[in-house]
Design an enzyme around this catalytic site. Structure first.
Site, PDB file in Angstrom:
ATOM      1  CG  ASP A  66       9.781 -63.561   0.222  1.00 38.70           C
ATOM      2  OD1 ASP A  66       9.388 -62.383   0.369  1.00 38.70           O
ATOM      3  OD2 ASP A  66      10.060 -64.034  -0.892  1.00 38.70           O
ATOM      4  CE1 TYR A  67       8.914 -57.953   3.441  1.00 38.62           C
ATOM      5  CE2 TYR A  67       6.937 -56.853   2.668  1.00 38.62           C
ATOM      6  CZ  TYR A  67       8.221 -56.786   3.153  1.00 38.62           C
ATOM      7  OH  TYR A  67       8.815 -55.568   3.346  1.00 38.62           O
TER       8      TYR A  67
END
Length: 780
Positions: free
Chosen positions: A309-310
């Site tokens: 995930d970012y």
């Protein structure tokens, strides 16, 4: 002479085939091509495949107008190592048109193909939660709404269209669908999910994967890689706050939160998984080898890619301005932990994985570990056909993105989502020929509402505009905002400004004056993109400590109620709202969630009877925040009661009314006695006893009466949506297999235990008829 030329050409072609690298030969198996390419790559080239650029593309790949800049690209990527992915290519500078989007991905792709030593193409990813997040792209309803349809085939078609639009622009990997099971209504990301039930989430998620990937022939120019989000247990965070720890047992983890992911992988062949921000039992998902290796890869046989995930890998150490898990001393240690856990690529910017070359040189990480993670990334590029066909057709992108066919499906989905929760004295559908004046009042009546992760569709129809159009020739339509939920603002903006109290009191008085002139009031309220959204930083909040209507909406409705005019309430919101007062004061109540770009048209179709509502709640609506958690499939010792309050939900899971009436005959089983490896068919006749054609959802639940560990009071195990003309009946059959009866027993083994089960059939989780099933030990 001609024969000589032909022989020369044939010899030349054969020589070329014989001398070209194996990875360039599309006739060879993908694994053979991967092995050949990996053997030719330097360590720097391998690590480059594990890196992505997103916001940094503005300064490293693009010019000041959002077009490709070869000088900047050469400055930053002239080393020839290439790069693994480019994130959300069309979002810079306000968003590119579909044609410009496609031309941009072509230009970036051409640079890396022609300027990297081995010509390895780039993979582009983008957000596709409920449509491509792009300019002019079709904006479908939010997933929480799509789940209300209980119609997997509709969802499959919708995500097929999403994939078509994405791939036309040059996107290869969709970040979605979200398979989190939402178990806390305070959490701001409820709208992104398919609800609170693992079976419903699993069926809808499987449909979405099949829509995006088809039969997994990714060379099809209309397909993209599906990325399952967020692995795992992201949907029940402590205190309801985004990214908070999840404190659950392995048994609950497997039965509730892992179930949809396993279905999407085992039955849908999902090619990618995004690890979640949260921790489980003290271990953040991006450093969880048990989760990402033991369960996902070894137990389930997953061979695709795990994307971060970012910025989540940096959070293993510390993320400035937010938090850190502090299971890694620094960025290099975070990279090591993520590699050991099995995270193939770091999104969205070059960060921790930039340390990997040095970590290998110093012997902290083995190059074989890098090879293991790079191989699936390369395999997907081969499977997509990017080495042979790396470019897209810009005019085709312009033609398909936001086209009329996709707009029509957006409207059909919106119609099926709308859920009728109350209809006192058959207030709906409205009879326009019996009305002279309608007052449309409320903060959401004339507002664009798409929810989070949305692009900018070509059009959006508000409720006010659609009602005006629906009755333009016969009914006078008046409008008042009544009050504000927040002042301006949108999903992306950090600050949330509450409405001015004095201004709202003035608006309420104006709304009452308007209501007094009307025969009926349509109140349009609920929430908006700022009151329920992903909380991604300390400055960008979206989780809440209560579930009441924000602002002075309750005061507005109370004031409208005092006029004595019937109120038809229409709710738009991203999470369940505790709307008891609103429900009590409304003659009719519609839950819409976020319906997509055709919102108003769909609402008007339902209000005036052009469409019979058929939605069912995919998540429980609680009476208050104090009733959280409120999910229906609780354990027997839960929900015993409260002092001074009702323990029951305001509206239960699976509930939804219709303009017609449906009668269920007593259900039966094809085989009331089966072995633990046997199956049975549930049969029930459903009759439309009303005067409208309508769709009903037959829901089948089970309860294990005696078990080695406690089981939920009921669990949804199958469902089927059927359309029945007025006065007609349909015989519905639904199968129960060992998979629906199995659970993780006292020894944490997935088994079907012999004994008696209640099989419950009906139109919702609280309106059920029971038939008994006996399961005998398997015969040896």
């Amino acid at each position: 002479m001609k024969l000589l030329i032909v022989l020369i050409l044939l010899t030349t072609n054969m020589s070329t085939v014989a001398t070209q690298p194996a990875y360039r030969n599309p006739s060879l198996p993908v694994d053979r091509r991967v092995d050949d390419l990996l053997a030719r790559m330097t360590l720097e080239e391998k690590v480059a495949q594990m890196v992505c650029v997103w916001n940094e593309k503005v300064t490293k790949l693009l010019d000041d107008q959002g077009g490709f800049d070869p000088a900047r690209a050469t400055e930053h990527f002239g080393h020839g190592h290439g790069i693994g992915q480019v994130g959300r290519p069309g979002d810079a500078h306000g968003g590119a048109t579909p044609r410009d989007f496609a031309e941009l991905t072509n230009a970036i792709q051409r640079f890396f193909v022609e300027n990297s030593r081995l010509g390895i193409p780039v993979l582009f990813h983008d957000e596709c939660l409920h449509g491509l997040v792009g300019r002019d792209a079709t904006s479908f309803a939010q997933p929480i709404g799509l789940a209300s349809t209980f119609n997997p085939e509709l969802v499959r078609r919708l995500y097929e269209m999403t994939a078509r639009e994405a791939r036309a622009c040059g996107v290869h990997q969709a970040l979605g669908p979200v398979l989190d099971v939402a178990r806390d209504a305070r959490w701001g990301r409820v709208e992104e999910t398919f609800g609170e039930d693992p079976h419903l989430v699993g069926e809808m998620g499987l449909a979405a994967v099949r829509g995006m990937q088809g039969d997994n022939q990714l060379r099809d120019p209309d397909r993209v890689i599906a990325t399952l989000k967020h692995f795992a247990a992201h949907g029940q965070p402590e205190s309801g706050t985004n990214c908070a720890p999840v404190s659950i047992s392995e048994r609950h983890l497997r039965e509730i939160f892992l179930t949809p992911f396993h279905k999407a992988i085992a039955e849908g062949g999902a090619q990618s998984v995004m690890a979640s921000y949260n921790e489980i039992d003290g271990v953040p998902s991006h450093a969880n080898s048990w989760l990402l290796r033991d369960v996902l890869r070894q137990e389930w046989g997953f061979t695709g890619t795990v994307v971060s995930d970012y910025y989540a890998i940096s959070e293993l150490h510390h993320r400035e301005g937010l938090f850190g898990h502090h299971v890694a001393a620094d960025a290099a240690a975070a990279a090591t932990a993520a590699v050991r856990a099995g995270v193939n690529i770091e999104l969205p910017e070059p960060d921790c994985y930039l340390h990997l070359v040095d970590l290998v040189r110093r012997g902290v990480v083995d190059e074989e570990e890098i090879d293991e993670l790079v191989a699936p990334l390369l395999a997907q590029k081969f499977a997509l056909g990017l080495f042979e066909s790396p470019y897209v057709d810009p005019p085709a992108a312009e033609a398909v993105v936001g086209c009329e066919e996709h707009r029509a499906l957006s409207l059909e989905a919106a119609r099926q989502i709308i859920t009728l929760l109350k209809n006192q004295s058959d207030t709906l559908p409205l009879q326009a020929d019996r009305l002279k004046t309608i007052a449309v009042i409320g903060p959401n009546a004339d507002r664009v509402m798409l929810g989070g992760y949305s692009g900018k569709p070509k059009q959006f129809v508000t409720v006010l505009k659609a009602v005006e159009q629906a009755v333009a020739q016969s009914v006078n339509v008046l409008y008042a905002e009544g009050c504000a939920i927040t002042v301006g603002g949108g999903w992306f903006e950090d600050s949330v400004v509450r409405a001015d109290e004095e201004e709202d009191l003035r608006k309420i008085a104006e709304a009452v004056s308007i209501a007094n002139q009307a025969d009926l009031v349509i109140f349009v309220g609920g929430g908006n993109e700022q009151t329920s959204r992903e909380a991604w930083s300390a400055e960008h909040m979206g989780d809440r400590t209560d579930l009441q209507l924000v602002g002075k909406q309750d005061e507005l409705v109370e004031a409208l109620h005092t006029t004595g005019k019937p109120i038809v309430s229409v709710l738009f919101n991203g999470r369940p709202l505790a709307v008891k007062d609103l429900a009590d004061r409304s003659a009719a109540l519609l839950e819409c969630w976020y319906l997509g770009q055709e919102s108003g048209t769909a609402v008007a179709d339902v209000l005036f009877g052009r469409c019979n509502p058929s939605g069912k709640l995919p998540i429980t609506i609680p009476r208050s925040v104090g009733h959280v958690p409120a999910f229906y499939n609780h354990r027997p010792s839960a929900r015993r009661g409260y002092l001074f309050d009702d323990i029951s939900p305001l509206f239960p899971f699976g509930f939804g009314l219709s303009y017609t009436r449906f009668a269920f005959d007593e259900p039966s089983l094809s085989d009331p006695v089966i072995d633990t490896d046997g199956s049975t068919t549930v049969r029930v006749r459903v009759t439309n006893t009303g005067s409208y054609t309508g769709a009903e959802t037959v829901q089948v639940y089970v309860r294990d009466l005696v078990s080695s560990v406690t089981r939920p009071v009921i669990e949804l195990k199958n469902f089927k949506r059927v359309t029945i003309p007025a006065g007609e009946s349909r015989d519905v059959e639904l199968t129960l297999t060992p998979a629906e009866l199995a659970f993780w027993n006292i020894d944490k083994k997935l088994v079907v235990e012999p004994g008696e089960f209640d099989v419950l059939v009906g139109p919702s989780s609280v309106d059920l008829q029971t038939v008994r099933l006996r399961v005998n030990p398997r015969k040896r």
